[in-house]
Design an enzyme around this catalytic site. Structure first.
Site, PDB file in Angstrom:
ATOM      1  CG  ASP A 169      -0.145   0.135   2.523  1.00 14.31           C
ATOM      2  OD1 ASP A 169       1.083  -0.051   2.505  1.00 14.31           O
ATOM      3  OD2 ASP A 169      -0.763   0.428   3.551  1.00 14.31           O
ATOM      4  CE1 TYR A 264       8.863   1.047   5.211  1.00  9.91           C
ATOM      5  CE2 TYR A 264       7.231   2.302   3.988  1.00  9.91           C
ATOM      6  CZ  TYR A 264       7.566   1.498   5.065  1.00  9.91           C
ATOM      7  OH  TYR A 264       6.619   1.146   5.987  1.00  9.91           O
ATOM      8  NE  ARG A 284       4.395   2.730  12.918  1.00  3.61           N
ATOM      9  CZ  ARG A 284       3.321   3.489  13.155  1.00  3.61           C
ATOM     10  NH1 ARG A 284       3.400   4.542  13.949  1.00  3.61           N
ATOM     11  NH2 ARG A 284       2.182   3.214  12.586  1.00  3.61           N
TER      12      ARG A 284
HETATM   13  C1  G6P Z   1       2.947   1.021   5.333  1.00  6.53           C
HETATM   14  C2  G6P Z   1       3.761   0.090   4.492  1.00  6.53           C
HETATM   15  C3  G6P Z   1       3.666  -1.307   4.982  1.00  6.53           C
HETATM   16  C4  G6P Z   1       3.992  -1.360   6.440  1.00  6.53           C
HETATM   17  C5  G6P Z   1       3.126  -0.437   7.191  1.00  6.53           C
HETATM   18  C6  G6P Z   1       3.586  -0.416   8.618  1.00  6.53           C
HETATM   19  O1  G6P Z   1       1.606   0.816   5.160  1.00  6.53           O
HETATM   20  O2  G6P Z   1       3.420   0.102   3.153  1.00  6.53           O
HETATM   21  O3  G6P Z   1       4.566  -2.090   4.268  1.00  6.53           O
HETATM   22  O4  G6P Z   1       3.777  -2.646   6.926  1.00  6.53           O
HETATM   23  O5  G6P Z   1       3.238   0.860   6.682  1.00  6.53           O
HETATM   24  O6  G6P Z   1       2.662   0.219   9.340  1.00  6.53           O
HETATM   25  P1  G6P Z   1       2.733   0.235  10.910  1.00  6.53           P
HETATM   26  O7  G6P Z   1       1.656   1.179  11.246  1.00  6.53           O
HETATM   27  O8  G6P Z   1       2.534  -1.171  11.362  1.00  6.53           O
HETATM   28  O9  G6P Z   1       4.112   0.746  11.215  1.00  6.53           O
END
Ligand code: G6P
Length: 440
Positions: A169, A264, A284
């Site tokens: 996403d 990223y 995170r």
């Molecule tokens: C985005 C990235 C995903 C990732 C996510 C992490 O949506 O595309 O690859 O897993 O962020 O989100 P979080 O809220 O779990 O750090």
């Protein structure tokens, strides 16, 4: 009407995804929704919220939760795959171990991402086997399990004939922010893009045939991909750490203004600064455990006490909407254009044929039909080749049980400064991942 199974039903994302599914219940009608997870306890908790969502938006829909693969996949037409092997407690290790050595600590990038990859490859192959055994032969697995780049590369090698589509996403979230910058509906943006997952660049953005790239570029060079009130744009991606991520696009664009980077890329291009500004004690993973995860378990407690739950804190972000849009394009041969991971096969002319690239494709009921990108400039090509080699080597390390190849992968990662550091981090990751990794 379809049978749809969410594999990894215990994820904190599930209620939001189900909301997105039910928002499209007329266009994408479901006969049955199944939640499948190998952690029954966690899944039952999340299911309480999911069932409340269903009660409100589609009370007629049958919901089933199970830890049994046969029950989960029998005759299923769609499988959404969202496993997190080792859960957030292992994510915390992925982030904190490299950071202790002064190296980027991230769930999908650098050594942490490779560690997570080694945990995920075989469970993912096993999931495909179970689906193939029980599901409708024309099923589609819509896979967004992380680390998506490594998972996609591994499945290409281990299960080349699987009916799987690998998506992420992040491109669509970036498109959403670009749309906010120019005040357009995100669905109207048509983008050109090339790269690997979590490692790509937008080269062109048009709306109704008009090129809007420059406007977005100028904004991004000044403000990154932040707009005034990010909470209005997205709830998940307006957490403090995400605000920083969108901001960091500014620094990359000041130096390399040609294309708009996937956020990223900061972990590879601005790694030292990211490490300097990260609190090793609070990453995170902690933010997610104290935020999204706590919110859902608190809501379950509240429900158990009062029989009621406030569903507004489980939102339908771009994440869930995108997954449902992809599934619909597969189901009805809509040929909608999305960024997905596919085998290159010449689409980017000067990258390896077999690389799993992230590029635009039309999604048909037979899968993605990639769009040709052409040649890319030296700087980007070199970065991508280096990163693709990392992903390829870590998959080979898993398959061949090769410590040396794993060490090569870590050493080649742009996030790691020396082979000495790579070895120290790898050795600690091996200890932390005992029972999860294939033997190296
Ligand atoms: C985005 C990235 C995903 C990732 C996510 C992490 O949506 O595309 O690859 O897993 O962020 O989100 P979080 O809220 O779990 O750090």
């Amino acid at each position: 009407k379809f049978i749809l199974t969410i594999a990894g039903g215990g994820s904190t994302y599930t209620p939001g995804i189900v909301k997105s599914l039910l928002a499209k219940k007329e266009e994408f009608p479901l006969k049955e929704l199944r939640l499948y997870d190998n952690d029954g306890d966690r899944q039952e908790k999340v299911a309480i919220i999911v069932k409340e969502v269903v009660k409100e938006f589609a009370p007629e829909l049958k919901v089933l939760t199970t830890t049994d693969p046969e029950t989960a996949f029998s005759d299923a037409e769609f499988i959404f795959a969202q496993m997190r092997v080792g859960k957030n407690s292992m994510r915390e290790q992925d982030e904190k171990i490299p950071l202790r050595y002064g190296v980027v600590g991230q769930e999908t990038c650098g050594p942490g991402g490779l560690a997570y990859g080694l945990r995920t490859i075989y469970p993912m192959a096993e999931l495909i086997d179970l689906v193939e055994k029980y599901a409708n032969p024309k099923h589609w697995i819509v896979n967004y399990s992380n680390p998506a780049a490594v998972v996609a590369e591994a499945m290409k090698k281990l299960r080349p004939n699987a009916r799987i589509i690998n998506i992420c996403d992040m491109p669509v979230a970036t498109i959403r922010n670009m749309a906010a910058v120019i005040g357009e509906d995100r669905n109207k943006l048509v983008v050109d893009y090339f790269g690997l997952n979590h490692f790509g660049w937008f080269t062109k953005v048009t709306v109704d045939g008009v090129d809007r790239t420059d406007e977005i570029r100028k904004h991004a060079i000044k403000h990154g991909l932040l707009v005034e009130d990010m909470t209005k744009v997205d709830a998940q991606h307006s957490d403090p750490s995400w605000i920083k991520n969108w901001k960091n696009i500014q620094y990359m664009m000041e130096m390399f203004p040609d294309y708009i980077p996937n956020p990223y890329l900061q972990y590879y291009l601005l790694g030292d600064s990211i490490v300097e500004h990260t609190n090793v004690e609070h990453t995170r993973a902690n933010e997610v455990m104290e935020g999204r995860e706590k919110r859902i378990f608190d809501a379950v407690d509240e429900y158990n006490r009062t029989g009621e739950v406030d569903l507004s804190s489980f939102y339908t972000g771009v994440h869930g909407q995108f997954i449902v849009d992809v599934a619909m394009s597969l189901a009805y041969n809509l040929r909608k254009r999305f960024l997905v991971m596919v085998e290159n096969k010449g689409a980017v002319m000067n990258l390896p044929e077999d690389a799993m690239v992230e590029i635009p494709a039309y999604i048909t009921s037979d899968g993605p039909e990639p769009i040709r990108v052409g040649e890319i400039p030296t700087f980007y090509k070199a970065l991508i080749e280096q990163q693709y080699a990392v992903e390829k080597l870590i998959v080979e390390a898993a398959i061949e049980h090769s410590y040396t190849k794993a060490l090569m992968a870590l050493t080649l990662s742009k996030t790691v400064p020396s082979a000495f550091k790579a070895k120290e981090i790898l050795d600690e990751l091996i200890k932390a991942n005992k029972g999860y990794w294939p033997e190296l």
